[in-house]
Design a protein around this motif. Structure first.
Motif, mmCIF file in Angstrom:
data_model
loop_
_atom_site.group_PDB
_atom_site.id
_atom_site.type_symbol
_atom_site.label_atom_id
_atom_site.label_comp_id
_atom_site.label_asym_id
_atom_site.label_seq_id
_atom_site.Cartn_x
_atom_site.Cartn_y
_atom_site.Cartn_z
ATOM 1 N N ARG A 1 0.850 -1.202 0.000
ATOM 2 C CA ARG A 1 0.000 0.000 0.000
ATOM 3 C C ARG A 1 0.881 1.246 0.000
ATOM 4 O O ARG A 1 1.792 1.371 0.815
ATOM 5 N N LYS A 2 0.606 2.154 -0.908
ATOM 6 C CA LYS A 2 1.398 3.384 -1.027
ATOM 7 C C LYS A 2 0.971 4.357 0.053
ATOM 8 O O LYS A 2 -0.195 4.743 0.123
ATOM 9 N N PRO A 3 1.857 4.808 0.916
ATOM 10 C CA PRO A 3 1.473 5.743 1.980
ATOM 11 C C PRO A 3 0.915 7.045 1.402
ATOM 12 O O PRO A 3 1.315 7.484 0.314
ATOM 13 N N LEU A 4 0.006 7.653 2.158
ATOM 14 C CA LEU A 4 -0.614 8.916 1.756
ATOM 15 C C LEU A 4 -0.652 9.852 2.955
ATOM 16 O O LEU A 4 -1.167 9.498 4.012
ATOM 17 N N ILE A 5 -0.102 11.030 2.786
ATOM 18 C CA ILE A 5 -0.186 12.075 3.802
ATOM 19 C C ILE A 5 -1.028 13.206 3.216
ATOM 20 O O ILE A 5 -0.680 13.775 2.167
ATOM 21 N N ALA A 6 -2.151 13.508 3.858
ATOM 22 C CA ALA A 6 -3.081 14.520 3.360
ATOM 23 C C ALA A 6 -3.230 15.638 4.376
ATOM 24 O O ALA A 6 -3.397 15.378 5.571
ATOM 25 N N GLY A 7 -3.154 16.865 3.920
ATOM 26 C CA GLY A 7 -3.334 18.023 4.785
ATOM 27 C C GLY A 7 -4.693 18.655 4.557
ATOM 28 O O GLY A 7 -5.074 18.924 3.412
ATOM 29 N N ASN A 8 -5.435 18.859 5.629
ATOM 30 C CA ASN A 8 -6.750 19.511 5.559
ATOM 31 C C ASN A 8 -6.641 20.877 6.225
ATOM 32 O O ASN A 8 -6.564 20.979 7.446
ATOM 33 N N ASP B 1 13.088 16.088 -1.094
ATOM 34 C CA ASP B 1 13.404 14.666 -1.220
ATOM 35 C C ASP B 1 12.477 13.887 -0.296
ATOM 36 O O ASP B 1 12.711 13.781 0.905
ATOM 37 N N LEU B 2 11.398 13.354 -0.855
ATOM 38 C CA LEU B 2 10.392 12.646 -0.072
ATOM 39 C C LEU B 2 10.650 11.140 -0.087
ATOM 40 O O LEU B 2 11.253 10.625 -1.032
ATOM 41 N N PRO B 3 10.178 10.445 0.941
ATOM 42 C CA PRO B 3 10.278 8.982 0.916
ATOM 43 C C PRO B 3 9.542 8.424 -0.306
ATOM 44 O O PRO B 3 8.567 9.005 -0.773
ATOM 45 N N SER B 4 10.022 7.326 -0.815
ATOM 46 C CA SER B 4 9.382 6.679 -1.956
ATOM 47 C C SER B 4 9.004 5.257 -1.571
ATOM 48 O O SER B 4 9.825 4.528 -1.000
ATOM 49 N N PRO B 5 7.761 4.844 -1.851
ATOM 50 C CA PRO B 5 6.687 5.620 -2.470
ATOM 51 C C PRO B 5 5.920 6.436 -1.420
ATOM 52 O O PRO B 5 5.806 6.022 -0.277
ATOM 53 N N LEU B 6 5.391 7.579 -1.833
ATOM 54 C CA LEU B 6 4.561 8.400 -0.954
ATOM 55 C C LEU B 6 3.726 9.348 -1.802
ATOM 56 O O LEU B 6 4.230 9.943 -2.748
ATOM 57 N N GLU B 7 2.440 9.466 -1.457
ATOM 58 C CA GLU B 7 1.584 10.487 -2.048
ATOM 59 C C GLU B 7 1.337 11.582 -1.022
ATOM 60 O O GLU B 7 1.164 11.294 0.167
ATOM 61 N N VAL B 8 1.312 12.829 -1.483
ATOM 62 C CA VAL B 8 1.047 13.975 -0.627
ATOM 63 C C VAL B 8 -0.091 14.773 -1.247
ATOM 64 O O VAL B 8 -0.058 15.091 -2.438
ATOM 65 N N VAL B 9 -1.109 15.087 -0.443
ATOM 66 C CA VAL B 9 -2.272 15.836 -0.918
ATOM 67 C C VAL B 9 -2.549 16.986 0.038
ATOM 68 O O VAL B 9 -2.493 16.801 1.258
ATOM 69 N N ILE B 10 -2.836 18.149 -0.507
ATOM 70 C CA ILE B 10 -3.266 19.289 0.300
ATOM 71 C C ILE B 10 -4.693 19.643 -0.093
ATOM 72 O O ILE B 10 -5.022 19.735 -1.279
ATOM 73 N N HIS B 11 -5.549 19.850 0.927
ATOM 74 C CA HIS B 11 -6.952 20.227 0.732
ATOM 75 C C HIS B 11 -7.142 21.670 1.218
ATOM 76 O O HIS B 11 -7.505 21.896 2.374
ATOM 77 N N PRO B 12 -6.920 22.666 0.351
ATOM 78 C CA PRO B 12 -7.110 24.057 0.766
ATOM 79 C C PRO B 12 -8.582 24.456 0.643
ATOM 80 O O PRO B 12 -9.379 23.728 0.030
ATOM 81 N N PRO B 13 -8.972 25.601 1.192
ATOM 82 C CA PRO B 13 -10.334 26.099 0.967
ATOM 83 C C PRO B 13 -10.575 26.355 -0.523
ATOM 84 O O PRO B 13 -9.638 26.616 -1.293
ATOM 85 N N PHE B 14 -11.831 26.315 -0.933
ATOM 86 C CA PHE B 14 -12.189 26.464 -2.341
ATOM 87 C C PHE B 14 -11.553 27.674 -3.035
ATOM 88 O O PHE B 14 -11.073 27.545 -4.165
ATOM 89 N N PRO B 15 -11.532 28.879 -2.403
ATOM 90 C CA PRO B 15 -11.005 30.039 -3.133
ATOM 91 C C PRO B 15 -9.540 29.908 -3.548
ATOM 92 O O PRO B 15 -9.092 30.632 -4.444
ATOM 93 N N TYR B 16 -8.795 28.992 -2.905
ATOM 94 C CA TYR B 16 -7.372 28.855 -3.203
ATOM 95 C C TYR B 16 -7.061 27.714 -4.160
ATOM 96 O O TYR B 16 -5.881 27.446 -4.442
ATOM 97 N N LEU B 17 -8.084 27.037 -4.679
ATOM 98 C CA LEU B 17 -7.821 25.876 -5.531
ATOM 99 C C LEU B 17 -7.029 26.243 -6.773
ATOM 100 O O LEU B 17 -6.092 25.531 -7.158
ATOM 101 N N ASP B 18 -7.389 27.332 -7.429
ATOM 102 C CA ASP B 18 -6.690 27.678 -8.664
ATOM 103 C C ASP B 18 -5.256 28.104 -8.373
ATOM 104 O O ASP B 18 -4.318 27.713 -9.080
ATOM 105 N N ALA B 19 -5.075 28.899 -7.310
ATOM 106 C CA ALA B 19 -3.718 29.295 -6.924
ATOM 107 C C ALA B 19 -2.892 28.070 -6.546
ATOM 108 O O ALA B 19 -1.703 27.978 -6.873
ATOM 109 N N ALA B 20 -3.528 27.108 -5.867
ATOM 110 C CA ALA B 20 -2.822 25.890 -5.468
ATOM 111 C C ALA B 20 -2.463 25.041 -6.681
ATOM 112 O O ALA B 20 -1.366 24.466 -6.744
#
Length: 249
Positions: free
Chosen positions: A2-9, A30-49
């Motif tokens: 299973r590929k690790p996942l770190i998600a920020g809310n 330099d992140l560990p491999s394998p690893l997925e990283v996800v950021i969940h910003p508020p809606f107004p910042y989606l395009d900037a993100a």
């Protein structure tokens, strides 16, 4: 494996400056491999993100969605809209949505289906309150929330799911489930899934949320059935979030 996942809310926090600082920090990291990283910003910042994360290791997530694709729903956002902005993941059923906005299990299920229908991967949030834990009902509550959604999905839909166990009493309180407490619940979830799909259960990613931080992440992530974290307050600090990601190696 299973590929690790770190998600920020980020919840209702953040700024364009914070978006840009994360984009810079994760461009050459330099992140560990394998690893997925996800950021969940508020809606107004989606395009900037989307722009800031374009050349980084960060994937884009949203914090919720409306079950409908369009319509007279002032203030709401559909999965189709999120897809246009490059959103890969969406949180569904977060305890704050369940408590503050009265989203019940059926509404959570509808949001899961809406996300899947446009190719966005849901992160289904589940967890018990302090009263439910003290009453010895943790597994009953958590497995009800899991089963209400997962048992109604087709096998190929289940494979797109990630589950995040967040004991409500540990969200934003500074209290954290012990690694043993978290592992016990994760093992129960995986065992429940194995009851009707062993292959799915073996590959299903389970995240822990609830005051995971740079100090406790490594011990939590070392548990057999914890495949990552859904991070709240610590995801608003570049150094702390980076340290958590490094702990997933």
């Amino acid at each position: 494996m299973r590929k690790p996942l770190i998600a920020g809310n980020w919840k209702m926090n953040g700024s364009k400056e914070l978006v840009e600082s994360f984009g810079r920090a994760f461009t050459d990291i330099d992140l560990p491999s394998p690893l997925e990283v996800v950021i969940h910003p508020p809606f107004p910042y989606l395009d900037a993100a989307r722009e800031a994360f374009a050349n980084s290791a960060i994937e884009l997530g949203a914090q919720t969605l409306n079950p409908l694709h369009s319509g007279a729903r002032t203030g709401e956002v559909s999965g189709q809209m999120l897809k246009e902005f490059g959103v890969a993941y969406v949180l569904v059923g977060h305890s704050e949505r369940r408590q503050l906005y009265r989203e019940d299990d059926e509404q959570v299920y509808d949001r899961v289906i809406a996300a899947l229908s446009v190719g966005i991967k849901p992160i289904l949030c589940i967890g018990e309150t302090l009263e439910e834990r003290d009453a010895g009902r943790t597994e009953e509550v958590v497995l009800r929330q899991v089963g209400y959604v997962m048992a109604r999905l087709e096998p190929e839909q289940r494979r797109e799911m990630t589950l995040a166990y967040e004991p409500v009493w540990a969200i934003g309180t500074g209290r954290t489930a012990t690694p043993e407490q978290a592992q016990q619940v994760m093992a129960a979830i995986r065992g429940y899934q194995a009851g009707f799909d062993r292959e799915l259960a073996a590959g299903l990613r389970l995240l822990y949320g609830g005051s995971m931080n740079a100090a406790n992440a490594r011990e939590l992530l070392a548990q057999q059935d914890i495949d990552g974290g859904l991070i709240g307050g610590a995801s608003l600090k570049v150094d702390d979030f980076t340290a958590i990601c490094q702990s997933a190696g």
